[in-house]
Design a protein around this motif. Sequence first.
Motif, PDB file in Angstrom:
ATOM      1  N   ASP A  12       0.837  -1.190   0.000  1.00 42.95           N
ATOM      2  CA  ASP A  12       0.000   0.000   0.000  1.00 42.95           C
ATOM      3  C   ASP A  12       0.879   1.251   0.000  1.00 42.95           C
ATOM      4  O   ASP A  12       2.096   1.178   0.139  1.00 42.95           O
ATOM      5  N   VAL A  13       0.245   2.397  -0.165  1.00 44.82           N
ATOM      6  CA  VAL A  13       0.969   3.662  -0.276  1.00 44.82           C
ATOM      7  C   VAL A  13       1.768   3.959   0.988  1.00 44.82           C
ATOM      8  O   VAL A  13       2.932   4.378   0.919  1.00 44.82           O
ATOM      9  N   ALA A  14       1.165   3.756   2.146  1.00 47.63           N
ATOM     10  CA  ALA A  14       1.840   4.077   3.404  1.00 47.63           C
ATOM     11  C   ALA A  14       3.132   3.287   3.547  1.00 47.63           C
ATOM     12  O   ALA A  14       4.136   3.800   4.054  1.00 47.63           O
ATOM     13  N   TYR A  15       3.137   2.041   3.084  1.00 47.46           N
ATOM     14  CA  TYR A  15       4.344   1.226   3.196  1.00 47.46           C
ATOM     15  C   TYR A  15       5.452   1.776   2.299  1.00 47.46           C
ATOM     16  O   TYR A  15       6.625   1.808   2.692  1.00 47.46           O
ATOM     17  N   LEU A  16       5.089   2.238   1.115  1.00 50.38           N
ATOM     18  CA  LEU A  16       6.083   2.858   0.237  1.00 50.38           C
ATOM     19  C   LEU A  16       6.662   4.120   0.865  1.00 50.38           C
ATOM     20  O   LEU A  16       7.857   4.381   0.771  1.00 50.38           O
TER      21      LEU A  16
END
Length: 205
Positions: free
Chosen positions: A157-161
């Motif tokens: 997901d975006v937060a992990y990136l």
Amino acid sequence: MDRDEPGADTVTRRPGGRSARVRAAVHEAVTQLAAERGYGKFTVAEVAARAGVADTSVYRRWGGLEELTADVVITWLTTCCPVPDTGTLVGDLRTYAANVVREANGPQGPAVLGLVIALGAAGEAGARARDQFLAERSRQLRTMLERARARGEQAPDVAYLVDQILAPVYVRSLFAMGPLTEDFADELVDRMLGRVLGAAGRGPA
């Protein structure tokens, strides 16, 4: 109507026009002063003097220092790191991370990142600029991830990136913690994707 004023005419959008040159000069003056002194330690008059324009033109076009600085931040973000389309997630992320590193190493990157942090506590216009910065970064990352999922690739997901790629680059840039290189960017991407693919391969516990 002043040609530097918003909505004056199409000259504000014509590449190479006077308004474009004024905007570029003013933006450069802001980033230079921010790098030299930090946000809040220079005035519109000083920006105008360095850019070689009248301070009244700056006020007419941007309204004040917060609005001007917000425009600098958003313009930098939307032009510095275009969303790549290499055909694979690893290719997209490596190219994107390399672009982020290149900009963080550039003359404007650290100053603009510092401005983003300062703007968050600098009033309503500043908070909007910070939120726009984060929203645009999220949009760019989401675009790559959605394309990857459409191709059938595993994608985080975006937060992990943000946590695994953007945060390490920004921390190193802001605190001058070691060199920022393309190899470092590749390492961040490979490590992050290795964890994602490894977790996918293990399946639910």
